[in-house]
Design a protein around this motif. Sequence first.
Motif, short mmCIF file in Angstrom:
data_model
loop_
_atom_site.label_atom_id
_atom_site.label_comp_id
_atom_site.label_asym_id
_atom_site.label_seq_id
_atom_site.Cartn_x
_atom_site.Cartn_y
_atom_site.Cartn_z
N UNK A 104 12.56 57.34 33.80
CA UNK A 104 12.67 57.57 35.24
C UNK A 104 13.45 56.46 35.95
N UNK A 105 13.26 55.21 35.52
CA UNK A 105 13.89 54.10 36.25
C UNK A 105 15.15 53.59 35.56
N UNK A 106 15.54 54.19 34.45
CA UNK A 106 16.71 53.70 33.72
C UNK A 106 17.97 53.61 34.59
N UNK A 107 18.27 54.59 35.43
CA UNK A 107 19.47 54.44 36.29
C UNK A 107 19.41 53.21 37.18
N UNK A 108 18.23 52.86 37.67
CA UNK A 108 18.08 51.69 38.53
C UNK A 108 18.23 50.39 37.72
N UNK A 109 17.74 50.40 36.50
CA UNK A 109 17.89 49.24 35.63
C UNK A 109 19.36 49.01 35.26
N UNK A 110 20.05 50.08 34.95
CA UNK A 110 21.45 49.95 34.56
C UNK A 110 22.33 49.59 35.76
N UNK A 111 21.91 49.97 36.94
CA UNK A 111 22.67 49.60 38.14
C UNK A 111 22.67 48.10 38.38
N UNK A 112 21.65 47.43 37.85
CA UNK A 112 21.55 45.98 38.03
C UNK A 112 22.46 45.21 37.08
N UNK A 113 23.10 45.89 36.15
CA UNK A 113 24.02 45.31 35.17
C UNK A 113 23.29 44.50 34.11
N UNK A 114 22.40 43.62 34.52
CA UNK A 114 21.58 42.89 33.56
C UNK A 114 20.12 43.01 33.99
N UNK A 115 19.28 43.48 33.09
CA UNK A 115 17.86 43.66 33.42
C UNK A 115 17.01 43.34 32.20
N UNK A 116 15.75 42.97 32.45
CA UNK A 116 14.82 42.62 31.39
C UNK A 116 13.61 43.54 31.44
N UNK A 117 13.26 44.12 30.30
CA UNK A 117 12.09 44.99 30.19
C UNK A 117 11.06 44.30 29.31
N UNK A 118 9.82 44.30 29.76
CA UNK A 118 8.74 43.65 29.04
C UNK A 118 7.61 44.64 28.82
N UNK A 119 7.24 44.86 27.56
CA UNK A 119 6.16 45.77 27.20
C UNK A 119 5.06 44.97 26.49
N UNK A 120 3.92 45.64 26.26
CA UNK A 120 2.79 44.97 25.62
C UNK A 120 2.31 45.73 24.39
N UNK A 121 2.07 44.97 23.33
CA UNK A 121 1.52 45.51 22.10
C UNK A 121 0.20 44.77 21.83
N UNK A 122 -0.14 44.59 20.56
CA UNK A 122 -1.35 43.88 20.17
C UNK A 122 -1.14 43.22 18.82
N UNK A 123 -1.83 42.13 18.60
CA UNK A 123 -1.77 41.44 17.31
C UNK A 123 -2.20 42.37 16.18
N UNK A 124 -3.01 43.38 16.50
CA UNK A 124 -3.55 44.28 15.48
C UNK A 124 -2.50 45.17 14.84
N UNK A 125 -1.29 45.24 15.42
CA UNK A 125 -0.21 45.98 14.76
C UNK A 125 0.29 45.21 13.56
N UNK A 126 0.44 43.91 13.72
CA UNK A 126 0.94 43.06 12.62
C UNK A 126 -0.15 42.75 11.61
#
Length: 232
Positions: A104-126
């Motif tokens: 949904x927000x990808x067009x707004x992220x790409x309009x900024x030319x440079x953007x950072x996305x941060x997601x969350x996982x868990x130690x239990x995956x590794x």
Amino acid sequence: MKKEILLVGGSSGIGFKIAKNISQTHNVTVASRNAGNLDELNVRHLKFDVHHDNIEEMDLPEKLHGLVYCPGSISLKPFKMHRLEDFRKEMELNFFGLVKTVQAVMPRLRSAEEASLVFFSTVAVKVGMPFHTSISAAKGAIEGFAKSLAAEYAPGLRVNVIAPSLTDTPLSEKLLNTEKKIESMKARHPLKRIGQVSDIANLAQFLLSDESGWITGQVMGIDGGLSTLNLS
């Protein structure tokens, strides 16, 4: 010029601390089901439920320089007690909600030319842990998604994942509601303490900043050494 940052689910715990950390240097929009104590901060709140609402319909900035997706869950029980529906619920909140938001927000992220996305996982995956099958499956999907997304949209977008161990938040309250549980959880970690919201929020703040400009496609463990050190 201040950067525009969108936090999805930032009214409590780690999300709230991230909002607090960056609210003086960035324009922060928090989209969450309730405002919590956000009125204490210099942020804008939008009422949003990732399950039912369309974030495209929200009053968002035309350009977004950062996105942090905070919604998550802790559902721990033996695999034999899980129903397929339990896995669906974990995927809906943790993974499909994330995918829907990013699309949904990808067009707004790409309009900024440079953007950072941060997601969350868990130690239990590794580190395989009992009773974590449903949450590890959902968070594992996030890790694979993030790496592919980082490759596809480089160099314009940076995408990274934070994988914490147990952190003292409202979400983990039931796991830390007695001194015995707290001491047991501390003992599992080489650094002999439980994570604090500031530990995680500080890393997220760094990943949103220009100081992390050469970091992308990473799953960053912040877990008191649990995923990499064996002291036995």
